[in-house]
Design a protein around this motif. Sequence first.
Motif, PDB file in Angstrom:
ATOM      1  N   TYR A  99     -18.186  17.086  14.904  1.00 48.19           N
ATOM      2  CA  TYR A  99     -17.660  16.778  13.505  1.00 48.19           C
ATOM      3  C   TYR A  99     -16.011  16.295  12.787  1.00 48.19           C
ATOM      4  O   TYR A  99     -16.272  18.332  12.876  1.00 48.19           O
ATOM      5  CB  TYR A  99     -19.004  16.975  12.459  1.00 48.19           C
ATOM      6  CG  TYR A  99     -20.256  16.842  12.473  1.00 48.19           C
ATOM      7  CD1 TYR A  99     -21.043  16.148  14.050  1.00 48.19           C
ATOM      8  CD2 TYR A  99     -20.755  16.362  10.939  1.00 48.19           C
ATOM      9  CE1 TYR A  99     -22.066  15.083  13.599  1.00 48.19           C
ATOM     10  CE2 TYR A  99     -21.839  15.614  10.840  1.00 48.19           C
ATOM     11  CZ  TYR A  99     -22.448  15.548  11.736  1.00 48.19           C
ATOM     12  OH  TYR A  99     -23.693  14.852  11.706  1.00 48.19           O
ATOM     13  N   LYS A 100     -15.680  16.050  12.593  1.00 46.07           N
ATOM     14  CA  LYS A 100     -14.126  16.334  11.888  1.00 46.07           C
ATOM     15  C   LYS A 100     -14.226  16.109  10.721  1.00 46.07           C
ATOM     16  O   LYS A 100     -15.670  15.896   9.796  1.00 46.07           O
ATOM     17  CB  LYS A 100     -13.633  15.069  12.106  1.00 46.07           C
ATOM     18  CG  LYS A 100     -12.755  14.901  14.208  1.00 46.07           C
ATOM     19  CD  LYS A 100     -11.965  13.531  14.694  1.00 46.07           C
ATOM     20  CE  LYS A 100     -12.138  13.665  15.957  1.00 46.07           C
ATOM     21  NZ  LYS A 100     -12.530  13.161  16.678  1.00 46.07           N
ATOM     22  N   SER A 102     -13.777  13.542   8.711  1.00 47.21           N
ATOM     23  CA  SER A 102     -13.852  12.375   7.568  1.00 47.21           C
ATOM     24  C   SER A 102     -15.470  12.336   8.483  1.00 47.21           C
ATOM     25  O   SER A 102     -15.903  11.727   7.234  1.00 47.21           O
ATOM     26  CB  SER A 102     -13.434  11.385   8.581  1.00 47.21           C
ATOM     27  OG  SER A 102     -13.918  11.723   9.771  1.00 47.21           O
ATOM     28  N   ASP A 103     -16.095  12.863   9.342  1.00 41.19           N
ATOM     29  CA  ASP A 103     -17.605  13.090   9.469  1.00 41.19           C
ATOM     30  C   ASP A 103     -18.227  13.533   7.945  1.00 41.19           C
ATOM     31  O   ASP A 103     -19.302  13.284   7.699  1.00 41.19           O
ATOM     32  CB  ASP A 103     -17.837  13.658  10.644  1.00 41.19           C
ATOM     33  CG  ASP A 103     -17.001  12.277  11.906  1.00 41.19           C
ATOM     34  OD1 ASP A 103     -17.622  11.512  11.595  1.00 41.19           O
ATOM     35  OD2 ASP A 103     -17.078  13.126  13.417  1.00 41.19           O
ATOM     36  N   LYS A 104     -17.522  14.518   7.867  1.00 39.80           N
ATOM     37  CA  LYS A 104     -17.845  15.456   7.034  1.00 39.80           C
ATOM     38  C   LYS A 104     -18.085  15.417   5.190  1.00 39.80           C
ATOM     39  O   LYS A 104     -19.445  15.248   5.031  1.00 39.80           O
ATOM     40  CB  LYS A 104     -17.457  17.529   6.866  1.00 39.80           C
ATOM     41  CG  LYS A 104     -17.872  18.115   5.879  1.00 39.80           C
ATOM     42  CD  LYS A 104     -17.889  19.267   6.042  1.00 39.80           C
ATOM     43  CE  LYS A 104     -16.341  19.165   5.817  1.00 39.80           C
ATOM     44  NZ  LYS A 104     -15.462  19.946   4.429  1.00 39.80           N
ATOM     45  N   GLU A 106     -18.450  11.743   4.992  1.00 36.86           N
ATOM     46  CA  GLU A 106     -19.403  10.149   5.132  1.00 36.86           C
ATOM     47  C   GLU A 106     -20.485  10.750   5.217  1.00 36.86           C
ATOM     48  O   GLU A 106     -21.912  10.631   4.527  1.00 36.86           O
ATOM     49  CB  GLU A 106     -19.482   9.773   6.257  1.00 36.86           C
ATOM     50  CG  GLU A 106     -20.338   8.758   6.151  1.00 36.86           C
ATOM     51  CD  GLU A 106     -19.697   7.495   7.730  1.00 36.86           C
ATOM     52  OE1 GLU A 106     -20.570   7.052   8.637  1.00 36.86           O
ATOM     53  OE2 GLU A 106     -18.149   7.973   7.813  1.00 36.86           O
ATOM     54  N   TYR A 107     -21.353  12.422   5.630  1.00 33.99           N
ATOM     55  CA  TYR A 107     -22.282  12.496   5.755  1.00 33.99           C
ATOM     56  C   TYR A 107     -22.767  13.784   4.024  1.00 33.99           C
ATOM     57  O   TYR A 107     -23.832  12.715   3.639  1.00 33.99           O
ATOM     58  CB  TYR A 107     -22.330  14.376   6.423  1.00 33.99           C
ATOM     59  CG  TYR A 107     -23.806  14.346   6.444  1.00 33.99           C
ATOM     60  CD1 TYR A 107     -24.663  14.033   7.805  1.00 33.99           C
ATOM     61  CD2 TYR A 107     -23.884  15.279   5.712  1.00 33.99           C
ATOM     62  CE1 TYR A 107     -25.798  14.729   7.544  1.00 33.99           C
ATOM     63  CE2 TYR A 107     -25.432  16.179   5.610  1.00 33.99           C
ATOM     64  CZ  TYR A 107     -26.179  16.148   6.657  1.00 33.99           C
ATOM     65  OH  TYR A 107     -27.590  16.153   6.678  1.00 33.99           O
TER      66      TYR A 107
END
Length: 176
Positions: A99-100, A102-104, A106-107
Amino acid sequence: MWWCNKYKKGSKFNISYNKWLKEFIIENPPEFKISNTCCKYAKKDVAHKLLSDFEYDLNIVGIRKSEGGARSSAYKSCFDENGKSKKNTYDNYRPLFWYKNSDKEEYDKHYEITHSLCYTEYGLKRTGCCCCPYGRDFEYELKITKEYEPKLFIAVNNIFGDSYEYTKNTKNFAKR
């Protein structure tokens, strides 16, 4: 090996990685105990005991490679096999490993995650053990803790005050 720079040249596991640290320690030997045993006893040994006492097949840990630090070099993948305990073997899975930020984000948005005041009000970027003297940003954490958690500030200074002062002196020594 750390003290004698026996790891690969430029390794962060050599004392030379921290410029002037060895010279400072030689000129100013610490007069208090220094150890990372709180991590060992409060976190690592507890986890190892659980894995040892029960017959787990899978150990799941929330580690992200992009957080850096020891995590960036300790693991190469989100999965490895055959962790060993007294009772059995188990696999290790790190589902957040790739996870980057940005993924975090979005989550968090998708699942409407509410974060601790440490992030939303105090302004901390990450949390670990409060004001750990091994933390890269312990001085900033101390400032924030003094403002928002004054009793905790007093407590951590009673425990780690000598270490904070020694580290500040080390940094000043390196600036000369």
